[in-house]
Design a protein around this motif. Structure first.
Motif, mmCIF file in Angstrom:
data_model
loop_
_atom_site.group_PDB
_atom_site.id
_atom_site.type_symbol
_atom_site.label_atom_id
_atom_site.label_comp_id
_atom_site.label_asym_id
_atom_site.label_seq_id
_atom_site.Cartn_x
_atom_site.Cartn_y
_atom_site.Cartn_z
ATOM 1 N N ASP A 124 -2.377 -5.898 14.821
ATOM 2 C CA ASP A 124 -1.915 -5.012 15.879
ATOM 3 C C ASP A 124 -2.544 -5.349 17.232
ATOM 4 N N ILE A 125 -3.563 -6.178 17.233
ATOM 5 C CA ILE A 125 -4.252 -6.529 18.474
ATOM 6 C C ILE A 125 -3.475 -7.624 19.198
ATOM 7 N N ARG A 126 -3.239 -7.410 20.479
ATOM 8 C CA ARG A 126 -2.618 -8.424 21.327
ATOM 9 C C ARG A 126 -3.745 -9.146 22.047
ATOM 10 N N ARG A 127 -3.740 -10.463 21.979
ATOM 11 C CA ARG A 127 -4.776 -11.267 22.628
ATOM 12 C C ARG A 127 -4.120 -12.078 23.746
ATOM 13 N N VAL A 128 -4.588 -11.866 24.984
ATOM 14 C CA VAL A 128 -4.054 -12.584 26.139
ATOM 15 C C VAL A 128 -5.200 -13.291 26.861
ATOM 16 N N ALA A 129 -4.876 -14.393 27.523
ATOM 17 C CA ALA A 129 -5.896 -15.170 28.214
ATOM 18 C C ALA A 129 -5.447 -15.504 29.631
ATOM 19 N N ALA A 130 -6.426 -15.717 30.491
ATOM 20 C CA ALA A 130 -6.139 -16.049 31.886
ATOM 21 C C ALA A 130 -7.283 -16.876 32.468
ATOM 22 N N HIS A 131 -7.003 -17.480 33.630
ATOM 23 C CA HIS A 131 -8.042 -18.242 34.322
ATOM 24 C C HIS A 131 -9.216 -17.358 34.710
ATOM 25 N N GLU A 132 -8.898 -16.118 35.137
ATOM 26 C CA GLU A 132 -9.935 -15.171 35.550
ATOM 27 C C GLU A 132 -9.636 -13.790 34.994
ATOM 28 N N VAL A 133 -10.710 -13.098 34.626
ATOM 29 C CA VAL A 133 -10.597 -11.696 34.228
ATOM 30 C C VAL A 133 -11.589 -10.908 35.068
ATOM 31 N N ASP A 134 -11.066 -10.006 35.889
ATOM 32 C CA ASP A 134 -11.877 -9.138 36.739
ATOM 33 C C ASP A 134 -12.178 -7.861 35.955
#
Length: 72
Positions: free
Chosen positions: A4-14
């Motif tokens: 049920d967990i959605r995992r997202v990634a990005a260059h930066e996380v504020d």
């Protein structure tokens, strides 16, 4: 459950305007951020959004936003 967990990634996380993580993952369950961390290798079942994800405190919960849109 883990699926049920959605995992997202990005260059930066504020993180609430206090800290910026480079190359980071945010895990979301039922619209709430349950975990966030930096990574060095590709992770399975992770959506690459790129750019910048903002984590904001909303009441007692943390929420994630990408391009002004709340992630669920």
């Amino acid at each position: 459950m883990m699926e049920d967990i959605r995992r997202v990634a990005a260059h930066e996380v504020d993180v609430c305007g206090n800290e910026v993580l480079e190359m980071a993952v945010v895990e979301i369950l039922d619209g709430r951020v349950v975990n966030y961390y930096t990574f060095t290798d590709e992770l399975p079942m992770t959506e690459w959004l790129g750019g910048r994800i903002e984590i904001r405190k909303e009441g007692e919960c943390l929420s994630a936003y990408w391009k002004g849109r709340k992630l669920k």
